[in-house]
Design a protein around this motif. Structure first.
Motif, PDB file in Angstrom:
ATOM      1  N   HIS A 195       8.691   8.964  10.386  1.00 42.44           N
ATOM      2  CA  HIS A 195       9.032   9.961   9.569  1.00 42.44           C
ATOM      3  C   HIS A 195      10.192   9.582   8.953  1.00 42.44           C
ATOM      4  N   LYS A 196      11.183   9.249   9.705  1.00 45.45           N
ATOM      5  CA  LYS A 196      12.407   8.788   9.114  1.00 45.45           C
ATOM      6  C   LYS A 196      12.635   7.741   8.165  1.00 45.45           C
ATOM      7  N   ASN A 197      11.945   6.618   8.788  1.00 47.35           N
ATOM      8  CA  ASN A 197      11.642   5.244   8.075  1.00 47.35           C
ATOM      9  C   ASN A 197      10.812   5.094   7.010  1.00 47.35           C
ATOM     10  N   ARG A 198       9.821   5.890   7.070  1.00 43.77           N
ATOM     11  CA  ARG A 198       8.679   5.676   5.862  1.00 43.77           C
ATOM     12  C   ARG A 198       8.223   7.346   5.447  1.00 43.77           C
ATOM     13  N   GLU A 199       9.200   7.939   4.621  1.00 43.98           N
ATOM     14  CA  GLU A 199       8.888   9.205   4.390  1.00 43.98           C
ATOM     15  C   GLU A 199       7.347   9.474   3.386  1.00 43.98           C
ATOM     16  N   ASP A 200       7.372   8.185   2.848  1.00 43.20           N
ATOM     17  CA  ASP A 200       5.988   8.335   2.203  1.00 43.20           C
ATOM     18  C   ASP A 200       4.440   8.341   2.850  1.00 43.20           C
ATOM     19  N   VAL A 201       4.640   7.942   4.264  1.00 40.54           N
ATOM     20  CA  VAL A 201       3.519   8.130   5.221  1.00 40.54           C
ATOM     21  C   VAL A 201       3.327   9.641   5.502  1.00 40.54           C
ATOM     22  N   LYS A 202       2.068   9.999   5.519  1.00 39.86           N
ATOM     23  CA  LYS A 202       1.583  11.260   5.734  1.00 39.86           C
ATOM     24  C   LYS A 202       1.163  11.389   7.201  1.00 39.86           C
ATOM     25  N   ILE A 203       1.691  12.205   7.838  1.00 41.87           N
ATOM     26  CA  ILE A 203       1.526  12.427   9.385  1.00 41.87           C
ATOM     27  C   ILE A 203       0.456  13.276   9.931  1.00 41.87           C
ATOM     28  N   LEU A 204      -0.585  13.177  10.666  1.00 37.75           N
ATOM     29  CA  LEU A 204      -1.304  14.158  11.085  1.00 37.75           C
ATOM     30  C   LEU A 204      -1.433  14.126  12.670  1.00 37.75           C
ATOM     31  N   PHE A 205      -1.630  15.181  13.403  1.00 36.14           N
ATOM     32  CA  PHE A 205      -1.791  15.177  14.870  1.00 36.14           C
ATOM     33  C   PHE A 205      -2.903  16.054  14.894  1.00 36.14           C
ATOM     34  N   ALA A 206      -3.913  15.930  15.911  1.00 38.62           N
ATOM     35  CA  ALA A 206      -4.966  16.740  16.213  1.00 38.62           C
ATOM     36  C   ALA A 206      -5.039  16.778  17.666  1.00 38.62           C
ATOM     37  N   CYS A 207      -5.225  17.960  18.397  1.00 41.42           N
ATOM     38  CA  CYS A 207      -5.466  18.044  19.577  1.00 41.42           C
ATOM     39  C   CYS A 207      -6.156  19.381  20.067  1.00 41.42           C
ATOM     40  N   THR A 248       0.741  -1.190  -0.081  1.00 40.73           N
ATOM     41  CA  THR A 248       0.020  -0.021   0.074  1.00 40.73           C
ATOM     42  C   THR A 248       1.022   1.215   0.121  1.00 40.73           C
ATOM     43  N   LYS A 249       0.654   2.115  -1.068  1.00 41.07           N
ATOM     44  CA  LYS A 249       1.303   3.324  -1.082  1.00 41.07           C
ATOM     45  C   LYS A 249       0.752   4.785  -0.537  1.00 41.07           C
ATOM     46  N   ASN A 250      -0.508   4.801  -0.599  1.00 45.36           N
ATOM     47  CA  ASN A 250      -1.328   6.032   0.141  1.00 45.36           C
ATOM     48  C   ASN A 250      -1.417   5.769   1.354  1.00 45.36           C
ATOM     49  N   ILE A 251      -0.799   6.263   2.383  1.00 43.71           N
ATOM     50  CA  ILE A 251      -1.035   6.189   3.653  1.00 43.71           C
ATOM     51  C   ILE A 251      -0.945   7.313   4.507  1.00 43.71           C
ATOM     52  N   VAL A 252      -1.790   7.311   5.610  1.00 44.95           N
ATOM     53  CA  VAL A 252      -2.150   8.476   6.607  1.00 44.95           C
ATOM     54  C   VAL A 252      -1.948   7.783   7.820  1.00 44.95           C
ATOM     55  N   THR A 253      -1.159   8.450   8.862  1.00 42.28           N
ATOM     56  CA  THR A 253      -1.206   8.022  10.252  1.00 42.28           C
ATOM     57  C   THR A 253      -1.556   9.385  10.918  1.00 42.28           C
ATOM     58  N   MET A 254      -2.903   9.348  11.565  1.00 38.60           N
ATOM     59  CA  MET A 254      -3.370  10.438  12.348  1.00 38.60           C
ATOM     60  C   MET A 254      -3.504  10.011  13.843  1.00 38.60           C
ATOM     61  N   VAL A 255      -2.756  10.957  14.795  1.00 38.77           N
ATOM     62  CA  VAL A 255      -3.080  10.766  16.273  1.00 38.77           C
ATOM     63  C   VAL A 255      -3.890  12.102  16.538  1.00 38.77           C
ATOM     64  N   ASP A 256      -4.929  11.442  17.242  1.00 38.50           N
ATOM     65  CA  ASP A 256      -5.970  12.172  17.788  1.00 38.50           C
ATOM     66  C   ASP A 256      -5.843  12.309  19.341  1.00 38.50           C
ATOM     67  N   ALA A 257      -5.481  13.271  19.922  1.00 37.50           N
ATOM     68  CA  ALA A 257      -5.354  13.420  21.396  1.00 37.50           C
ATOM     69  C   ALA A 257      -4.712  12.491  22.076  1.00 37.50           C
ATOM     70  N   GLY A 258      -3.428  12.144  21.498  1.00 37.19           N
ATOM     71  CA  GLY A 258      -2.186  11.512  22.249  1.00 37.19           C
ATOM     72  C   GLY A 258      -1.167  12.265  22.432  1.00 37.19           C
ATOM     73  N   PHE A 259      -0.971  12.664  23.862  1.00 32.00           N
ATOM     74  CA  PHE A 259       0.024  13.634  24.146  1.00 32.00           C
ATOM     75  C   PHE A 259       0.163  13.567  25.539  1.00 32.00           C
ATOM     76  N   LEU A 260       1.464  13.276  26.035  1.00 35.00           N
ATOM     77  CA  LEU A 260       1.764  13.382  27.736  1.00 35.00           C
ATOM     78  C   LEU A 260       3.126  13.735  27.598  1.00 35.00           C
ATOM     79  N   ILE A 261       3.769  14.474  28.422  1.00 36.10           N
ATOM     80  CA  ILE A 261       5.062  14.810  28.758  1.00 36.10           C
ATOM     81  C   ILE A 261       5.538  14.093  30.025  1.00 36.10           C
ATOM     82  N   TYR A 262       6.490  13.209  29.978  1.00 36.42           N
ATOM     83  CA  TYR A 262       6.731  12.200  31.160  1.00 36.42           C
ATOM     84  C   TYR A 262       8.400  11.824  31.042  1.00 36.42           C
ATOM     85  N   GLU A 263       9.053  12.031  31.928  1.00 37.39           N
ATOM     86  CA  GLU A 263      10.472  11.846  31.864  1.00 37.39           C
ATOM     87  C   GLU A 263      10.651  10.576  31.799  1.00 37.39           C
ATOM     88  N   ASP A 264       9.888   9.553  32.469  1.00 41.94           N
ATOM     89  CA  ASP A 264      10.131   7.998  32.703  1.00 41.94           C
ATOM     90  C   ASP A 264       9.442   7.181  31.383  1.00 41.94           C
TER      91      ASP A 264
END
Length: 348
Positions: free
Chosen positions: A234-246, A185-201
């Motif tokens: 992004h580094k390993n699959r530059e063909d993947v379109k990345i989206l982030f919503a929050c 498959t060549k046409n790929i989107v990865t979309m992250v919805d409300a996945g975000f947390l800063i945690y040192e560990d």
């Protein structure tokens, strides 16, 4: 307060149970997976629907998280979902609804429910003092399910890997694993919805508490597990379109962030302010990997200035920012038009 927080932290995704996969049809099918378990030891199942278009959505469900044994033992406060009690009526809901305005209604759906508290990457069982067990084996469940249905997956023309809340983390963390099942498959989107947390560990948690696979642990190098995962993608699959919503002061995520920062699991004006500043930095980093952004500020509580948690399960057809819905934003990405909306929300 705890009940209110617990409700905010649910994924609110539910689905309709049908028979095991035996033939191709267009109804939802509940697929029992041997040796797959929820956190409380109850049976875990995946869900699948065969569409009429050769396009597929892989969706990771959310429902809180546990990153310590103390959170396991205090789960009555609503830290995470321990079983699949809430999985009901998904086929009528949001992205999965069979309604005219939904451009995905005829797609294939692979749904990975969530009841393990480990952002879908755990692979460990803990023995409890009362003789019961706690299963943080989200990764094992995911792999067993995908292996069981891989012959059904085929070679879709388009693929969306997504999820909300803890499922948003899962979509980021497991996108590269998912892609192994769709090598052509060549046409790929990865979309992250409300996945975000800063945690040192994060790395210690993934490695020593959840016992996540080595290839996932190895890409964690900062206090932002989602950013680390998307940078790797992004580094390993530059063909993947990345989206982030929050949203700007996410009502559920800020409660988890407040727990990490102060030990208190609740939202507040101050917690929202800290979340807002963290999100501004996250957006800055995501721009560096050409990520499309959808930032919105839909208020759900005026007193605490809480903004909506998740956008995919909460009317994704609404034009929340710049006269554009999150569904339109995703469709544009599928067409090769990676856009960002709502950045002005973080300019205040």
């Amino acid at each position: 307060m705890w009940k209110k927080i617990g409700i905010l932290c649910l994924a609110f995704l539910t689905l309709v149970s049908c028979a095991k996969i035996e033939k191709v049809d267009t109804s939802w099918q509940t697929i029992r997976v041997e040796e797959a378990y929820s956190s409380d030891g109850s049976d875990w199942n995946g869900l699948y629907k065969k569409g009429t278009e050769n396009k597929t959505i892989v969706y990771f469900v959310g429902g809180g998280m546990s990153f310590s044994r103390n959170m396991d033992k205090a789960n009555a406060l609503g830290f995470f979902e321990e079983n699949l009690w809430y999985i009901n009526q998904l086929s009528q809901y949001a992205l999965f609804a069979n309604v005219k305005e939904n451009p995905f209604r005829n797609w294939n759906f692979v749904v990975i429910p969530y009841s393990t508290g480990d952002l879908h990457i755990g692979n460990v069982i803990y023995e409890e003092e009362d003789g019961n067990r706690t299963y943080h084996q989200g990764y094992k469940n995911f792999k067993l399910f995908m292996e069981q249905i891989k012959d059904e997956l085929g070679n879709p023309d388009s693929l969306i890997i997504t999820g909300s809340s803890a499922g948003g983390f899962g979509a980021a963390l497991l996108a590269e694993d998912v892609l192994e099942y769709f090598p052509n498959t060549k046409n790929i989107v990865t979309m992250v919805d409300a996945g975000f947390l800063i945690y040192e560990d994060w790395k210690d948690c993934a490695q020593n508490f959840w016992e996540a696979p080595e290839h996932i642990v190895n890409r964690i190098h900062s206090n932002n597990i989602v950013l680390d995962s998307l940078e790797s993608l992004h580094k390993n699959r530059e063909d993947v379109k990345i989206l982030f919503a929050c949203s700007s002061r996410d009502s559920a995520l800020q409660a988890y962030q407040n727990f990490v920062d102060t030990g208190v699991f609740e939202y507040s004006i101050e917690a929202g302010d800290r979340f807002f500043l963290n999100l501004k930095e996250m957006v800055k980093e995501l721009k560096a990997i050409d990520c499309g952004l959808y930032i919105f500020d839909t208020i759900v509580d005026e007193e605490f200035q809480l903004t909506r948690h998740m956008v995919l399960p909460n009317n994704p057809f609404a034009k929340r920012v710049e006269n554009t819905s999150v569904v339109e934003w995703i469709c544009d990405a599928l067409e090769g038009n990676l856009r960002s909306y709502g950045l002005y929300v973080l300019a205040e």
